[in-house]
Enzyme design. Sequence first.
Site, PDB file in Angstrom:
ATOM      1  N   LYS A 123      13.941  21.020  27.726  1.00  0.00           N
ATOM      2  CA  LYS A 123      14.721  20.622  28.902  1.00  0.00           C
ATOM      3  C   LYS A 123      15.579  19.385  28.631  1.00  0.00           C
ATOM      4  O   LYS A 123      16.590  19.189  29.295  1.00  0.00           O
ATOM      5  CB  LYS A 123      13.794  20.439  30.086  1.00  0.00           C
ATOM      6  CG  LYS A 123      13.210  21.787  30.483  1.00  0.00           C
ATOM      7  CD  LYS A 123      12.311  21.775  31.673  1.00  0.00           C
ATOM      8  CE  LYS A 123      11.974  23.172  32.122  1.00  0.00           C
ATOM      9  NZ  LYS A 123      10.820  23.752  31.420  1.00  0.00           N
TER      10      LYS A 123
HETATM   11  C1  LIG Z   1      10.462  25.056  31.468  1.00  0.00           C
HETATM   12  C2  LIG Z   1       9.768  25.593  30.298  1.00  0.00           C
HETATM   13  C3  LIG Z   1       9.795  26.959  30.006  1.00  0.00           C
HETATM   14  C4  LIG Z   1      10.473  27.972  30.900  1.00  0.00           C
HETATM   15  O1  LIG Z   1      11.864  27.784  30.933  1.00  0.00           O
HETATM   16  P1  LIG Z   1      12.721  28.467  32.101  1.00  0.00           P
HETATM   17  O2  LIG Z   1      14.103  27.990  31.886  1.00  0.00           O
HETATM   18  O3  LIG Z   1      12.127  27.964  33.384  1.00  0.00           O
HETATM   19  O4  LIG Z   1      12.559  29.924  31.952  1.00  0.00           O
HETATM   20  C5  LIG Z   1       9.196  27.379  28.827  1.00  0.00           C
HETATM   21  N1  LIG Z   1       8.558  26.518  28.014  1.00  0.00           N
HETATM   22  C6  LIG Z   1       8.494  25.204  28.272  1.00  0.00           C
HETATM   23  C7  LIG Z   1       7.767  24.308  27.342  1.00  0.00           C
HETATM   24  C8  LIG Z   1       9.108  24.692  29.420  1.00  0.00           C
HETATM   25  O5  LIG Z   1       9.059  23.397  29.661  1.00  0.00           O
END
Ligand SMILES: *Cc1c(COP(=O)(O)O)cnc(C)c1O
Length: 477
Positions: free
Chosen positions: A125
């Site tokens: 993220k």
């Molecule tokens: C947020 C997250 C996901 C999922 O991502 P999306 O964009 O919500 O599908 C997968 N793995 C990790 C470690 C995350 O933080």
Amino acid sequence: MPPGGAIWLGVTALKFVSTRGAAPALDLADVTLAGLARDGGLYVPAEWPVFSSAQITAMAGLSYADLAVEVMMPFVGDTIARDDFSGLVRSAYASFDHRAVTPLRQSGPDEWVLELFHGPTLAFKDCALQLLGPLFDHLLQRDGSRVTIVGATSGDTGSAAIEACRDRDALDIFILYPHGRVSEIQRRQMTTVESTNVHCLAVAGTFDDCQALVKAMFDDTAFRDRHRLSAVNSINWTRIMAQVVYYFHAALALGAPGRAVAFSVPTGNFGDIFAGYVAAKMGLPIASLCIATNRNDILARFMADGVYQVHEVMPTVSPSMDIQVSSNFERLLFDLMGRDGAAVTALMSDLRTSGRFSVSENVLTQARGLFSTGTVGEEETLAVIAQEWRETGVLVDPHTAVGIGAGRRHRQDGVPLVHLATAHPAKFPEAVERATGVRPALPARLADLTTRAERFDVLANDLGAVEAYVSDRARAA
Ligand SMILES: *Cc1c(COP(=O)(O)O)cnc(C)c1O
């Protein structure tokens, strides 16, 4: 800038429209600040910009930051001067602790792991949020105003958003997370930040409850306008846009546009994988996208029978994917349903009233053309972590393991398969240790995390209580 100048030659900015078809079209600056559309929908570009094969070839060899500017420029257009945007991008990715920003590591014959966890909070993220924070600040500085950022997190978005927004005078940030349902590391990455503009709210409920509270605050138009609410969770288009970049980065390294590449993506809110869909729409040759889920498998079930049916959320070792209502899926539906906002609105209203909706065979067939699915249970997740450790000597986190397990079921000979590694193994040390007997270490810069003082408030799962809390503390008015 690449030799010969910019790759995208369009000048004017694209407009963005809502998936519910009843909100004004906006440019990138307004979409970034607005987050959710006023009709409850999500913003998507009015049309997909498409790079030619020659334009994609011209991107080969660019640094991550230079590539990021080229890939995002069609959406930025003339809303932000190219040099300003380029400066924002450069400083965003300078905060990563790997020179390649998102390095590709080979994990088997024609199999690769795209490491997206080298940012400040060790999850993918950061790739979007390290850009979104400075972008907000830049846009707000233009009119000297403040906004209140409200977000729900199942774990990783919260800390990544807080890192992106902390100490910025134009922003107050309120992050709701499910009390007792995020890992200790995840919680501490949020609650140990000392900035006075950061507020952590532990809600007595699930992630979906937190997300529903955030949506309800946005639906309360008076409240929303009074505090100039804005979102940084994955409903914000700018996050999707920033995530498109690493699909290009990986595919170019593996021979695109001459060769198509397959991706396997551990999926929760459908933001990360939707960025892959956007990359394909923009002309990147993508052979397939695997929607990898843990036992919270609403998306896999939908792809099997066309029925989107909400079940109880079950806790797993991959908690950032413990989600049933997958917000960004609405963006895909909008495209698959011929961009008919009224039809999407009808489905979302079915979902609200009956906890389910279904789509036509035609919509489902289109979805199956690009997406495959795989559900990986708890035991198998741990088995994949153990196998990777045994056969490659590398520790992977449980989310990444779900992606690897699911992606492998759809391997095609001659097509490079890229697994998106969404978190650093040290973010989920218990699961990794259970699988391998080895406890992954945090990077040195985070080594004292477990002894830092925490600051958060526990709130009931109640809209009135949460709004009162925000009203007392938000500075935007
Ligand atoms: C947020 C997250 C996901 C999922 O991502 P999306 O964009 O919500 O599908 C997968 N793995 C990790 C470690 C995350 O933080």
